[in-house]
Write a protein that holds these residues in place. Sequence first.
Motif, short mmCIF file in Angstrom:
data_model
loop_
_atom_site.label_atom_id
_atom_site.label_comp_id
_atom_site.label_asym_id
_atom_site.label_seq_id
_atom_site.Cartn_x
_atom_site.Cartn_y
_atom_site.Cartn_z
N GLN A 189 -6.05 -0.08 -6.62
CA GLN A 189 -7.37 0.32 -6.10
C GLN A 189 -7.11 1.45 -5.08
O GLN A 189 -6.40 1.52 -4.20
N THR A 190 -8.10 2.59 -5.11
CA THR A 190 -7.96 3.69 -4.19
C THR A 190 -8.69 3.47 -2.86
O THR A 190 -9.75 2.83 -3.06
N HIS A 191 -8.41 3.93 -1.76
CA HIS A 191 -9.01 3.76 -0.66
C HIS A 191 -8.93 4.90 0.18
O HIS A 191 -7.79 5.48 0.33
N GLU A 218 -10.33 5.47 4.13
CA GLU A 218 -10.75 4.65 5.29
C GLU A 218 -10.76 5.52 6.49
O GLU A 218 -9.56 5.95 7.02
N LYS A 255 -18.64 3.96 8.06
CA LYS A 255 -19.05 4.08 6.67
C LYS A 255 -19.57 5.61 6.86
O LYS A 255 -20.26 5.95 7.52
N ASP A 286 0.81 -1.14 -0.14
CA ASP A 286 -0.01 -0.04 0.00
C ASP A 286 0.93 1.25 -0.09
O ASP A 286 1.82 1.32 0.72
N LEU A 341 -14.33 0.18 10.79
CA LEU A 341 -14.44 1.10 9.58
C LEU A 341 -15.88 1.91 9.93
O LEU A 341 -16.91 1.39 9.97
N ASP A 360 -3.83 0.61 -3.01
CA ASP A 360 -3.16 -0.73 -2.79
C ASP A 360 -2.22 -1.17 -4.14
O ASP A 360 -2.25 -0.77 -5.18
N LYS A 409 -7.08 6.32 6.71
CA LYS A 409 -5.94 5.90 5.73
C LYS A 409 -6.37 6.55 4.33
O LYS A 409 -7.67 6.40 4.01
#
Length: 234
Positions: free
Chosen positions: A220-222, A224, A234, A197, A232, A216, A212
Amino acid sequence: MEKLIREVRILKIYAVVLTVLCAMFFFLAFKNQSSNERFKEIDVERINIVEKDGTLKMVISNKERQHPGLVNHKEMNPREREAGLIFFNSMGDECGGLVYDGNEKESGMAYSVDQRNTDQIMQLQYSESAGKDKKRVYGLKLWDRPDDFPMEYLIKAADSIKKLNNPEASRKAFAQLKEKRRLGSERFFAGKTANGDVGIFIRDTNGKVRLKLYIDKNNQTHIENIDENGNLVK
């Protein structure tokens, strides 16, 4: 009369030799004051940079002769340190440095900036392990350090815990120090993690990751947002 003439001749020769020696002495003294020595290449195991009064400011050294560190102008207990540069402030404390090494099994480098009276609060680092499960980590880390628990106290606490000679008791003692925030806590990392990551990872005052922002290894974008229990949001 001949004896007198011979003695006068000896005195003249002595005076000439003395004059030449004095002239050479003053010439060399003036030369040393007015110019710096120049070297095309030099091999050395350690260099100490000091002030005029002898105060140590920086050490450039190989691994074997590396300085153990200073606290209040006192050397810390001998310890193994990698080759590199160690910086010291006018208070007589180590205040940062650059160390590095590498071999067939692992390699790494770290540039550290220390908070006054304690350990590092900022570090640019790189580490890598060899082999089939190669792990590579690099980036910038930030820590929080308490003002009321200087390095001198930290060293004494660590020495006392080692004397327990009991792994479980030592673990609990370190856990208590961490809970009281005596050991400092990591707050920020920007870089690449061991699992691939790449991004920014921000922790709370207890050292728990709370935010975060990363990409990755599968691109893929994250983003968090994590609560204090590790769940987590939401």
